[in-house]
Design a protein around this motif. Structure first.
Motif, PDB file in Angstrom:
ATOM      1  N   VAL A  50       0.855  -1.183   0.000  1.00 57.53           N
ATOM      2  CA  VAL A  50       0.000   0.000   0.000  1.00 57.53           C
ATOM      3  C   VAL A  50       0.893   1.235   0.000  1.00 57.53           C
ATOM      4  O   VAL A  50       1.706   1.421   0.909  1.00 57.53           O
ATOM      5  CB  VAL A  50      -0.934   0.031   1.232  1.00 57.53           C
ATOM      6  N   ASP A  51       0.750   2.063  -1.041  1.00 57.02           N
ATOM      7  CA  ASP A  51       1.516   3.294  -1.100  1.00 57.02           C
ATOM      8  C   ASP A  51       0.936   4.291  -0.111  1.00 57.02           C
ATOM      9  O   ASP A  51      -0.244   4.644  -0.185  1.00 57.02           O
ATOM     10  CB  ASP A  51       1.477   3.870  -2.518  1.00 57.02           C
ATOM     11  N   THR A  52       1.758   4.739   0.828  1.00 56.31           N
ATOM     12  CA  THR A  52       1.297   5.629   1.883  1.00 56.31           C
ATOM     13  C   THR A  52       0.765   6.942   1.339  1.00 56.31           C
ATOM     14  O   THR A  52      -0.188   7.510   1.881  1.00 56.31           O
ATOM     15  CB  THR A  52       2.449   5.922   2.869  1.00 56.31           C
ATOM     16  N   TYR A  53       1.340   7.430   0.262  1.00 60.72           N
ATOM     17  CA  TYR A  53       0.993   8.752  -0.253  1.00 60.72           C
ATOM     18  C   TYR A  53      -0.340   8.740  -1.000  1.00 60.72           C
ATOM     19  O   TYR A  53      -1.234   9.529  -0.717  1.00 60.72           O
ATOM     20  CB  TYR A  53       2.114   9.268  -1.150  1.00 60.72           C
ATOM     21  N   SER A  54      -0.474   7.836  -1.972  1.00 58.86           N
ATOM     22  CA  SER A  54      -1.686   7.806  -2.791  1.00 58.86           C
ATOM     23  C   SER A  54      -2.778   6.935  -2.199  1.00 58.86           C
ATOM     24  O   SER A  54      -3.949   7.072  -2.552  1.00 58.86           O
ATOM     25  CB  SER A  54      -1.343   7.292  -4.194  1.00 58.86           C
ATOM     26  N   GLY A  55      -2.412   6.007  -1.318  1.00 57.35           N
ATOM     27  CA  GLY A  55      -3.364   5.063  -0.765  1.00 57.35           C
ATOM     28  C   GLY A  55      -3.648   3.893  -1.692  1.00 57.35           C
ATOM     29  O   GLY A  55      -4.473   3.037  -1.366  1.00 57.35           O
ATOM     30  N   LEU A  56      -2.952   3.812  -2.834  1.00 56.47           N
ATOM     31  CA  LEU A  56      -3.190   2.752  -3.807  1.00 56.47           C
ATOM     32  C   LEU A  56      -2.433   1.480  -3.426  1.00 56.47           C
ATOM     33  O   LEU A  56      -1.325   1.536  -2.890  1.00 56.47           O
ATOM     34  CB  LEU A  56      -2.745   3.206  -5.204  1.00 56.47           C
ATOM     35  N   MET A 121      -6.543   9.342 -15.572  1.00 57.18           N
ATOM     36  CA  MET A 121      -5.959   8.711 -14.397  1.00 57.18           C
ATOM     37  C   MET A 121      -6.862   8.942 -13.196  1.00 57.18           C
ATOM     38  O   MET A 121      -7.505   9.992 -13.088  1.00 57.18           O
ATOM     39  CB  MET A 121      -4.559   9.265 -14.123  1.00 57.18           C
ATOM     40  N   GLY A 122      -6.927   7.967 -12.320  1.00 53.34           N
ATOM     41  CA  GLY A 122      -7.801   8.089 -11.166  1.00 53.34           C
ATOM     42  C   GLY A 122      -7.321   7.282  -9.992  1.00 53.34           C
ATOM     43  O   GLY A 122      -6.246   6.674 -10.017  1.00 53.34           O
ATOM     44  N   ALA A 123      -8.148   7.277  -8.952  1.00 56.72           N
ATOM     45  CA  ALA A 123      -7.796   6.588  -7.715  1.00 56.72           C
ATOM     46  C   ALA A 123      -8.732   5.420  -7.422  1.00 56.72           C
ATOM     47  O   ALA A 123      -8.780   4.927  -6.297  1.00 56.72           O
ATOM     48  CB  ALA A 123      -7.821   7.576  -6.543  1.00 56.72           C
TER      49      ALA A 123
END
Length: 210
Positions: A50-56, A121-123
């Motif tokens: 889990v990327d801490t910055y993007s939450g992805l 691009m999206g989340a």
């Protein structure tokens, strides 16, 4: 958004990032060769982080989590889901974002005869932004795939016509970085009202009950 590092004479104090990247550091083995610094090893291909910055949630990492943390250090990180909540002035100076490629569109040609492309691009949370790739950015990353996760750095931001949202444009290789592949990206399996297959991006991640 993780805390920003404090610039000090002689370097950057990275201690404020200890909490933000603690999950990452454990995934990157320290070099024991004693022959000087080496590039941090990538997590195993089947490992999802889990990327801490993007939450992805990202798999098949293209760069190590420590490298990602270093690139995001000392700059403002803006999640795509927060784009439409921020004013245009918010994107001045050094900033970054990251998202999943939802749609690559088709190659286009400008009035000057230059190739470019427009990505979505999206989340994976119904938020998305149009990203215009020009010049070296288009040439180098046109082979990117839907479902890839990219970071964008210091893109030019403008409000879309009608004031409904923002779009970002990048023109150099250094303004983009492939982080890996989204672990949760999927295309819906349904059928549209016109009988054609659905092409909408969906989030297949189902969190475990607490």
């Amino acid at each position: 958004t993780p805390p920003r590092a404090v610039a000090r004479p002689g370097g950057t104090d990275m201690s404020v990032f200890r909490d933000a990247v603690k999950d990452y550091i454990e995934a990157v083995p320290a070099s024991t060769s004693g022959s000087g610094p080496s590039r941090p090893k990538l997590p195993k291909s089947n490992q999802t982080l889990v990327d801490t910055y993007s939450g992805l949630r990202i798999k098949h990492m293209a760069v190590s989590p420590l490298e990602i943390a270093n690139r995001f250090a000392d700059i403002r990180f803006v999640r795509i889901s927060a784009f439409n909540l921020a004013g245009g002035d918010f994107f001045s100076g050094c900033w970054a974002t990251a998202g999943v490629v939802l749609d690559k569109g088709t190659k286009r040609v400008s009035a000057q005869g230059k190739d470019y492309s427009i990505w979505k691009m999206g989340a994976l949370d119904d938020s998305e932004v149009s990203v215009f790739l020009f010049g070296d950015a288009h040439t180098h990353y046109s082979g990117g795939a839907v479902g890839d996760v990219f970071a964008l750095f210091n893109g030019n931001v403008r409000m879309d016509k009608g004031g409904q949202g923002f779009s970002v444009s990048v023109g150099s290789v250094g303004q983009m970085m492939k982080m890996g592949v989204s672990a949760d990206f999927s295309i819906c399996k349904g059928t549209r009202k016109d009988g054609m297959a659905c092409t909408m991006a969906t989030n297949k991640y189902v969190p475990l009950p607490e």
